[in-house]
Design a protein around this motif. Structure first.
Motif: not given
Length: 86
Positions: A5, A9, A21, A55, A67
């Motif tokens: 992840t 990102e 974030s 995010q 996200s």
């Protein structure tokens, strides 16, 4: 957050104009600029949906990506909050 992840990102953020974030319900802008009022509004929306880690990325061409932890139902509200920061 898993290593995969984190890597995804990172690469997602390379072409980003804005990255917001959320870690442990703390929202901060890690690339670009938004006001503290907008960050607080984002925190409120995320908390309403029970999101504590996420995010939001805005690409250079103005498209937002979220996200997977952010429910689809929250996307438009978050776009509206971020659009109000112009």
């Amino acid at each position: 957050m898993s290593l995969l992840t984190s890597i995804l990102e990172f690469f997602d953020g390379i072409g980003a104009a804005l990255i917001v974030s959320c870690q442990n319900s703390e929202v901060k802008c890690t690339k670009g600029k938004v006001s503290s009022f907008v960050l607080e509004d984002i925190r409120i929306v995320l908390s309403e949906f029970g999101v504590t880690q996420a995010q939001i990325t805005k690409s250079l061409d103005g498209k937002f990506s979220f996200s997977s932890k952010i429910p689809d139902a929250a996307h438009q509200r978050l776009r509206n909050v971020l659009a109000s920061s112009r």
